[in-house]
Design an enzyme around this catalytic site. Structure first.
Site, PDB file in Angstrom:
ATOM      1  N   THR A  46       0.753  -1.303   0.001  1.00 45.39           N
ATOM      2  CA  THR A  46       0.024  -0.002  -0.051  1.00 45.39           C
ATOM      3  C   THR A  46       0.724   1.325  -0.136  1.00 45.39           C
ATOM      4  O   THR A  46       0.380   2.104  -0.719  1.00 45.39           O
ATOM      5  CB  THR A  46      -0.759  -0.009   1.386  1.00 45.39           C
ATOM      6  OG1 THR A  46      -1.736  -1.346   1.249  1.00 45.39           O
ATOM      7  CG2 THR A  46      -1.792   0.970   1.406  1.00 45.39           C
ATOM      8  N   TYR A 109     -13.436  -3.587  -0.061  1.00 46.82           N
ATOM      9  CA  TYR A 109     -14.655  -3.068  -0.785  1.00 46.82           C
ATOM     10  C   TYR A 109     -15.754  -4.019  -0.714  1.00 46.82           C
ATOM     11  O   TYR A 109     -16.814  -3.696  -0.537  1.00 46.82           O
ATOM     12  CB  TYR A 109     -14.448  -2.543  -1.907  1.00 46.82           C
ATOM     13  CG  TYR A 109     -15.328  -1.622  -2.777  1.00 46.82           C
ATOM     14  CD1 TYR A 109     -15.674  -0.764  -2.210  1.00 46.82           C
ATOM     15  CD2 TYR A 109     -16.113  -2.289  -3.723  1.00 46.82           C
ATOM     16  CE1 TYR A 109     -16.775   0.167  -2.874  1.00 46.82           C
ATOM     17  CE2 TYR A 109     -17.360  -1.559  -4.197  1.00 46.82           C
ATOM     18  CZ  TYR A 109     -17.523  -0.190  -3.439  1.00 46.82           C
ATOM     19  OH  TYR A 109     -18.543   0.493  -4.225  1.00 46.82           O
ATOM     20  N   TYR A 135      -2.456 -10.589   4.919  1.00 49.60           N
ATOM     21  CA  TYR A 135      -2.516  -8.946   5.424  1.00 49.60           C
ATOM     22  C   TYR A 135      -3.671  -8.435   5.512  1.00 49.60           C
ATOM     23  O   TYR A 135      -4.698  -8.600   5.126  1.00 49.60           O
ATOM     24  CB  TYR A 135      -1.742  -8.209   4.177  1.00 49.60           C
ATOM     25  CG  TYR A 135      -1.711  -6.626   4.589  1.00 49.60           C
ATOM     26  CD1 TYR A 135      -1.745  -6.229   5.785  1.00 49.60           C
ATOM     27  CD2 TYR A 135      -1.399  -5.667   3.611  1.00 49.60           C
ATOM     28  CE1 TYR A 135      -1.414  -4.597   6.130  1.00 49.60           C
ATOM     29  CE2 TYR A 135      -1.361  -4.365   3.824  1.00 49.60           C
ATOM     30  CZ  TYR A 135      -1.386  -3.663   4.960  1.00 49.60           C
ATOM     31  OH  TYR A 135      -1.022  -2.740   5.390  1.00 49.60           O
ATOM     32  N   ARG A 140      -8.413  -0.306   6.218  1.00 51.85           N
ATOM     33  CA  ARG A 140      -8.280  -0.165   4.506  1.00 51.85           C
ATOM     34  C   ARG A 140      -9.343  -0.927   3.768  1.00 51.85           C
ATOM     35  O   ARG A 140      -9.828  -0.497   2.910  1.00 51.85           O
ATOM     36  CB  ARG A 140      -6.894  -0.339   4.025  1.00 51.85           C
ATOM     37  CG  ARG A 140      -6.292   0.878   4.285  1.00 51.85           C
ATOM     38  CD  ARG A 140      -4.809   0.718   3.645  1.00 51.85           C
ATOM     39  NE  ARG A 140      -3.572   1.648   4.003  1.00 51.85           N
ATOM     40  CZ  ARG A 140      -3.670   3.159   3.403  1.00 51.85           C
ATOM     41  NH1 ARG A 140      -4.509   3.178   2.459  1.00 51.85           N
ATOM     42  NH2 ARG A 140      -2.730   3.743   3.837  1.00 51.85           N
ATOM     43  N   LYS A 164       0.751 -10.422   8.308  1.00 53.41           N
ATOM     44  CA  LYS A 164       0.912  -8.972   8.910  1.00 53.41           C
ATOM     45  C   LYS A 164      -0.149  -8.400   9.382  1.00 53.41           C
ATOM     46  O   LYS A 164      -1.183  -8.173   8.747  1.00 53.41           O
ATOM     47  CB  LYS A 164       1.185  -8.221   7.354  1.00 53.41           C
ATOM     48  CG  LYS A 164       1.608  -6.536   7.924  1.00 53.41           C
ATOM     49  CD  LYS A 164       1.720  -5.747   6.518  1.00 53.41           C
ATOM     50  CE  LYS A 164       1.921  -4.413   6.805  1.00 53.41           C
ATOM     51  NZ  LYS A 164       2.173  -3.371   5.845  1.00 53.41           N
ATOM     52  N   ILE A 206       6.299  -5.350   9.572  1.00 48.80           N
ATOM     53  CA  ILE A 206       6.690  -4.970   8.060  1.00 48.80           C
ATOM     54  C   ILE A 206       6.138  -3.299   8.414  1.00 48.80           C
ATOM     55  O   ILE A 206       4.964  -2.860   8.655  1.00 48.80           O
ATOM     56  CB  ILE A 206       5.698  -5.448   6.934  1.00 48.80           C
ATOM     57  CG1 ILE A 206       6.213  -6.842   6.738  1.00 48.80           C
ATOM     58  CG2 ILE A 206       5.820  -4.698   5.812  1.00 48.80           C
ATOM     59  CD1 ILE A 206       5.211  -7.718   5.992  1.00 48.80           C
TER      60      ILE A 206
END
Length: 291
Positions: A46, A109, A135, A140, A164, A206
């Site tokens: 990202t 989404y 992840y 997000r 992550k 990360i």
């Protein structure tokens, strides 16, 4: 996956003032991190603004990082999305010979159920040519990959080796650490709670702030992994203010302002993102001078 223990950084994509990819700036970022103790590099996450990079630009970024790295550190490539078949297709068609693992974000989404998230990653794991790092970033994706789902995936698929975890929830992280197989890596995706996660049994981070302050942040993580909590927290509290600063007006605008202040590359971001305000820039520059 010992290569993924410690401090990884989610590399930015520097842009020139005309918004084209700044190849020299990207090389500077890669070398700065390698020379200052980072353990591995994450490409096209990202933070790389991969959502606004063309297919050709993504390949340029990959080629630049692979060349600049020159086999010095393990590389992880971001391949994720909310179209399961498209993710699988990209994994199968892209040259992954330079990479150790794939970082794949939970579908955004679409807002799938936990079963939908499980089936998405099950399909990816069955097709993946490399180990997969899940992840989870609910801020997000608009959905939280629950510990039960992660534990199920970790137990069912050898290819899924790590997560992550960026929910910003230390209790959720501890459930993952205690519930997943022993060799499964729980990696922090939240800079501010990296140290507590590592001390609780996490495998490292990360990081975004880590690429701006690689020497200090990677040292903090190493101390945490060695369970030297007091020494590690000394570094944590020194860096903590700038962690707030770099996320105050969005990522990667904040970390790019750090790089500009350090003279490593420019701070241009692509729309719909915009650069940091003058007030925040002053705070970041003042912090770096004092630090």
């Amino acid at each position: 996956m010992k290569e993924l223990v410690g401090t990884g950084v989610a590399l930015i994509t520097p842009f020139k003032s005309d918004f084209s990819v700044d190849v020299e700036g990207l090389k500077n970022v890669v070398n700065f991190n390698i020379e200052n103790g980072i353990d591995y590099l994450v490409v096209l996450g990202t933070t790389a603004e991969s959502a606004t990079l063309s297919k050709e630009e993504k390949q340029l970024v990959i080629d630049t990082v692979v060349s600049a790295n020159n086999h010095r550190l393990p590389l992880v490539l971001g391949i994720g999305g909310n179209n399961t078949q498209e993710v699988i297709s990209e994994m199968k068609t892209r040259d992954l010979s330079a990479f150790t693992a794939i970082l794949s974000v939970s579908p955004f989404y679409n807002k799938p159920t936990q079963e939908g998230i499980y089936q998405h990653f099950a399909a990816i794991a069955k097709a993946a040519p490399l180990p997969i790092i899940l992840y989870n970033v609910p801020g997000r994706t608009a959905s939280n990959m629950l510990p039960e789902t992660v534990i199920r995936l970790a137990n069912d698929f050898e290819k899924i080796v790590a997560i992550k975890e960026a929910a910003g929830d230390i209790v959720q992280a501890m459930k993952l650490i205690s519930g997943c197989p022993k060799d499964f890596l729980v990696i922090s995706g939240d800079d501010m709670i990296t140290l507590p996660m590592v001390l609780a049994g996490g495998a490292g981070v990360i990081s975004v702030i880590g690429e701006g302050f690689p020497k200090e942040f990677s040292k903090m993580v190493k101390l945490g992994l060695d369970k030297k909590a007091d020494e590690a927290y000394e570094i944590h509290y020194k860096i903590a203010p700038v962690i707030d600063y770099i996320f105050a007006e969005g990522n990667p605008a904040g970390i790019k302002a750090v790089f500009k202040s350090l003279g490593i590359c420019g701070d241009t971001v692509r729309l719909p993102l915009v650069g940091v305000s003058d007030g925040l820039r002053s705070k970041i520059e003042d912090f770096i001078k004092k630090f």
